[in-house]
Write an enzyme that holds these catalytic residues in place. Structure first.
Site, short mmCIF file in Angstrom:
data_model
loop_
_atom_site.label_atom_id
_atom_site.label_comp_id
_atom_site.label_asym_id
_atom_site.label_seq_id
_atom_site.Cartn_x
_atom_site.Cartn_y
_atom_site.Cartn_z
N ASP A 1 27.24 35.70 110.16
CA ASP A 1 27.10 34.47 109.75
C ASP A 1 25.30 34.04 110.30
O ASP A 1 25.18 34.56 111.36
CB ASP A 1 27.92 33.45 110.44
N HIS B 1 27.47 32.01 105.39
CA HIS B 1 27.85 31.04 106.53
C HIS B 1 29.36 30.44 106.07
O HIS B 1 29.76 30.21 105.11
CB HIS B 1 26.63 29.86 106.12
N SER C 1 30.82 24.37 110.01
CA SER C 1 29.48 24.38 110.80
C SER C 1 29.44 23.24 111.54
O SER C 1 30.44 23.20 112.55
CB SER C 1 28.51 24.38 109.58
#
Length: 511
Positions: free
Chosen positions: A452, A480, A222
């Protein structure tokens, strides 16, 4: 970028030298440019909590790299030694955020990487500057932060729709955002000017050198992909292997990121609702209902919470639409959360009990107990606002909320308004260094997941395309990030790249 889920706070002990058996020997040429920073030693010692085999230390970096002899801040680091004898070196990891704790992340070593990777690398995590046990940035106190996160502005029809705020509602949003930035200026006037990711990457290079690794091996998820991309841009010749999983598009400003993120959450929401409707206990409808029917049921429920807040059994907070939305939003980070959110929705819709939804929202924003938060929210906003320019006029955010509402009617507007503090962030703190293409770096792996939520797949495509040596690995799935999310194909490619530097065909997709 939305906040990631973080673990329990640990306190660091020890301060500053590589013990025998962990990683490559210290390369003098990589330390020479670091001046007296290179004279530090990582004095590994026991950690206060966490796995018994973990070791902890701290090291110092300049608050402002333009003034290397000026004030120093501390970075907290944790290491889990490799389980095998044939050790390649260190693998630095970051879970995202901004505001996520790499220090705590290491505690979950068996989840983060495979056994094969654990055998070959010392697993090392650090709290980036401004986060957790490193010198932290603080802004609002806990009670005011509760109001900042869970407060609602006046909407035109009273249903909490953030895409249709009244003039008074817009004024409230502006006032709250200004107060947040003013609190940062009061509590951390110098640190807030220097928490951007360009500096985090420099701190990571100091750590790489102190660990004794000639080149960096790194796994970032991320927001952690942004750290890796900045590192490659500044130090392309010091890259061994970078896995950037759940990528952030470095070409977008913070408002554009928020609007684009709405598409990812809408895709993830529809996947959650579709799955829910196949179950006999789904509170959003049954097998005969469409996804549109289920989303409409959720939207109607949230509108009712704006008018009649839910109660909870934890404290005296009312669960209004903002807090109920956060609870549902938590589900969209991972399929493993879906069951718990269905339970929370069932409690709320049948009995008016918002306890589970409140708990989920608290966990999303690292509200560890009834009195305090971790500082992840302050770090989240500070880093986001420092990493790229954003519009300075409030009208741009009004328009963006409307646009995001078209992409994601439930979550889009609040995501757009979440970027508003950046309109008031000190301009001298904002990075404006252009694209991140890292010319001269060896092949860099970008992993993207098709559905995602927090980092849309298009961002992975964009980052892989922007990096001169980037290549894309695709996971077709929900949730995710992609590595260690149940896809053996993706896991094999990441492992082979980290261990043997094997590069698959660009655009390789795993089904």
């Amino acid at each position: 970028m939305a906040a990631t889920l973080t673990g329990t706070v640990l306190l660091v002990s020890g301060c500053t030298a590589l013990t025998p058996g962990g990683g490559a020997q210290e390369p003098a040429e990589s330390l020479g440019a670091l001046g007296d920073l290179a004279e530090q030693e990582l004095d590994w010692g026991p950690c206060d909590g966490g796995p018994s085999e973990a070791e902890c230390a701290t090291y110092e970096v300049p608050l402002d790299y333009d003034e290397p002899e000026g004030e120093r801040i501390e970075i907290a680091v944790k290491r889990m030694a490799a389980t095998g004898d044939d050790v390649i070196g260190s693998l630095l990891v970051n879970p995202g955020g901004p505001g996520g704790s790499g220090y705590d992340f290491v505690d979950h070593a068996s989840f983060i990487v495979s056994e094969q990777v654990r055998e070959r690398f010392d697993l090392v995590g650090f709290d980036p500057r401004g986060v957790g046990r490193s010198t932290p940035i603080t802004c609002l106190p806990a009670e005011e932060l509760d109001d900042f996160i869970g407060g609602e502005a006046e909407s035109a029809d009273g249903d909490g729709d953030m895409s249709e705020l009244t003039e008074a509602g817009v004024a409230d949003m502006e006032e709250g955002s200004r107060e947040f930035v003013e609190a940062c200026q009061a509590n951390a006037p110098d640190l807030m000017l220097n928490v951007g990711t360009v500096n985090v990457a420099r701190d990571m290079d100091v750590l790489r050198a102190l660990l004794g690794d000639e080149k960096l091996t790194y796994l970032g998820a991320s927001y952690g992909t942004h750290i890796g991309a900045h590192y490659a841009e500044q130090f392309p010749d010091r890259v061994r292997a970078l896995v950037l999983d759940g990528a952030v598009d470095p070409t977008l400003d913070q408002l554009d990121l928020s609007v684009a993120q709405a598409t990812g959450f809408e895709t993830a929401l529809r996947a959650f609702v579709e799955d829910c409707l196949t179950r006999t206990d789904c509170p959003l409808g049954g097998n005969g209902d469409s996804v549109e029917d289920g989303v409409a049921a959720l939207d109607g429920f949230l509108a009712r919470t704006a008018r009649e807040p839910l109660h909870n059994s934890m404290d005296d907070r009312e669960i209004n639409r903002a807090r109920a939305e956060l609870g549902v939003l938590a589900a969209l980070y991972s399929e493993s959360w879906w069951e718990r959110v269905r339970e929370g929705l069932d409690d709320a819709m049948s009995d008016g009990d918002g306890t589970v939804l409140l708990q989920l929202g608290d966990e999303l924003y690292s509200r560890g107990d009834t009195q305090e938060y971790e500082n992840s929210t302050a770090a989240l906003i500070a880093v986001n606002c420092s990493d790229s320019p954003s519009p300075r006029g409030v009208e741009a955010y009004v328009e963006a909320a409307e646009e995001a509402g078209e992409e994601s009617p439930i979550f889009g507007p609040s995501l757009a308004w979440g970027a508003l503090p950046c309109a008031f962030w000190p301009e001298e703190a904002v990075y404006d260094g252009g694209p991140l293409d890292a010319p001269g770096a060896p092949p860099i792996m970008v992993v993207g997941t098709t559905r995602d939520s927090a980092t849309p797949y298009a961002w992975a495509e964009a980052l892989a395309g922007a990096l001169e040596s980037g290549f894309l690995v695709t996971r077709d799935g929900d949730g995710h990030t992609g590595y260690r999310m149940g896809d053996a194909c993706v896991d094999r490619m990441v492992d082979a790249y980290l261990i043997d530097l094997e590069v698959p065909r660009d655009g390789m997709a795993c089904a």
